[in-house]
Design a protein around this motif. Structure first.
Motif, mmCIF file in Angstrom:
data_model
loop_
_atom_site.group_PDB
_atom_site.id
_atom_site.type_symbol
_atom_site.label_atom_id
_atom_site.label_comp_id
_atom_site.label_asym_id
_atom_site.label_seq_id
_atom_site.Cartn_x
_atom_site.Cartn_y
_atom_site.Cartn_z
ATOM 1 N N UNK A 1 0.855 -1.190 0.000
ATOM 2 C CA UNK A 1 0.000 0.000 0.000
ATOM 3 C C UNK A 1 0.890 1.240 0.000
ATOM 4 N N UNK A 2 0.669 2.106 -0.983
ATOM 5 C CA UNK A 2 1.375 3.387 -1.055
ATOM 6 C C UNK A 2 0.371 4.480 -0.720
ATOM 7 N N UNK A 3 0.761 5.405 0.149
ATOM 8 C CA UNK A 3 -0.182 6.417 0.604
ATOM 9 C C UNK A 3 -0.971 5.927 1.798
ATOM 10 N N UNK A 4 -0.366 5.028 2.566
ATOM 11 C CA UNK A 4 -1.046 4.419 3.700
ATOM 12 C C UNK A 4 -1.267 5.336 4.885
ATOM 13 N N UNK A 5 -0.658 6.524 4.885
ATOM 14 C CA UNK A 5 -0.872 7.454 5.988
ATOM 15 C C UNK A 5 -2.050 8.378 5.721
ATOM 16 N N UNK A 6 -2.614 8.310 4.518
ATOM 17 C CA UNK A 6 -3.749 9.157 4.169
ATOM 18 C C UNK A 6 -5.060 8.614 4.709
ATOM 19 N N UNK A 7 -6.125 9.393 4.519
ATOM 20 C CA UNK A 7 -7.431 9.046 5.078
ATOM 21 C C UNK A 7 -7.926 7.699 4.581
ATOM 22 N N UNK A 8 -7.821 7.463 3.282
ATOM 23 C CA UNK A 8 -8.250 6.180 2.722
ATOM 24 C C UNK A 8 -7.188 5.114 2.976
ATOM 25 N N UNK A 9 -5.939 5.455 2.749
ATOM 26 C CA UNK A 9 -4.852 4.485 2.826
ATOM 27 C C UNK A 9 -4.732 3.763 4.152
ATOM 28 N N UNK A 10 -4.892 4.477 5.265
ATOM 29 C CA UNK A 10 -4.737 3.821 6.568
ATOM 30 C C UNK A 10 -5.854 2.804 6.812
ATOM 31 N N UNK A 11 -7.026 3.065 6.262
ATOM 32 C CA UNK A 11 -8.118 2.097 6.386
ATOM 33 C C UNK A 11 -7.903 0.910 5.446
#
Length: 269
Positions: free
Chosen positions: A33-43
């Motif tokens: 997962x790339x962008x996992x710290x974002x709102x969608x990514x962490x979920x």
């Protein structure tokens, strides 16, 4: 005859063996997962960790992902591998040996500071990631785009989203999924413009987008497909089928899955 029964037995055995092999492959997915710290990514990261079909989840970003509720107890999961990367100096080896890469990387012009900085993140970085995934032999790529994405748009955000969609399509992944959610409901992390907009319309929960992405990647693992794009309705429909998948991997995960599935069901009503 004995010979006929023998052939039938062999055919049935071979069919069962192939089914077991396919099931074993689905039960050992390696996802990045790339962008996992974002709102969608962490979920997305949390939902992947819930699934017993997923053997490992690698996050690639500038910092480690801190899982939100209801996934907090999965932060120490042995399946989670966090890798710090430099988006200006990406390496193919980061994406090698993964069955799927889910890209939720993105920002806004305001957060980036300028139009140029925004395009560097939402187009250049994402394009570079996709190219490295293709050269690394990743069979499935998922991209978070936006409703209204259009390479011919006069608006920077929509134009950039449309351009990156086209650029990723040109790479011709064996399987590609594009998600185009509209107004997002980030919960407590809503942006000002989103708070204002929600006085007039209902936003889509970021958990719902994440669940749809996970359902999609599990389905693609079972039956690889070509390019597919999901708008708000498609995203809701995918997320709504989450409970038809195999059970979560643990009691803790089961509780989290129940909570997030209820959220998705509520949104559809």
């Amino acid at each position: 005859t004995v010979h006929t029964r023998s052939l039938c037995f062999r055919a049935a055995f071979q069919s069962a063996t192939e089914a077991q092999a396919a099931q074993a492959a689905r039960m050992a997915l390696r996802v990045c997962v790339v962008g996992g710290t974002g709102a969608i990514g962490k979920h997305v990261v949390g939902e992947l960790l819930l699934r017993e079909e997923v053997a490992s989840v690698t996050t690639a970003g500038r910092r480690d992902v801190e899982l939100p509720e209801p996934y907090k107890d999965l932060q120490s999961s042995s399946k989670l591998h966090q890798v710090i990367i430099d988006f200006e100096n990406l390496q193919e080896e980061t994406f090698r040996n993964h069955d799927a890469v889910l890209c939720a990387l993105g920002t806004t012009r305001r957060d980036a500071g300028s139009a140029e900085a925004f395009r560097r993140i939402d187009f250049t970085f994402v394009h570079n990631i996709a190219k490295l995934c293709k050269s690394a032999g990743v069979p499935h790529f998922s991209l978070v785009s936006s409703a209204g994405a259009n390479a011919n748009s006069f608006f920077l955000y929509m134009k950039t989203k449309g351009e990156i969609e086209e650029a990723v399509k040109e790479l011709q992944f064996p399987s590609l999924s594009i998600f185009r959610p509209g107004l997002l409901d980030r919960g407590e992390n809503r942006r000002t413009v989103e708070k204002i907009a929600m006085f007039f319309t209902k936003g889509m929960r970021v958990q719902t987008v994440a669940q749809a992405m996970v359902v999609d990647v599990l389905r693609k693992a079972a039956a690889p497909g070509v390019t597919a794009a999901f708008d708000n309705n498609g995203i809701r429909q995918l997320a709504g089928t989450l409970e038809t998948l195999s059970p979560p991997a643990s009691a803790t995960a089961s509780t989290a899955a129940t909570t997030t599935t209820q959220a998705a069901t509520t949104e559809q009503q």
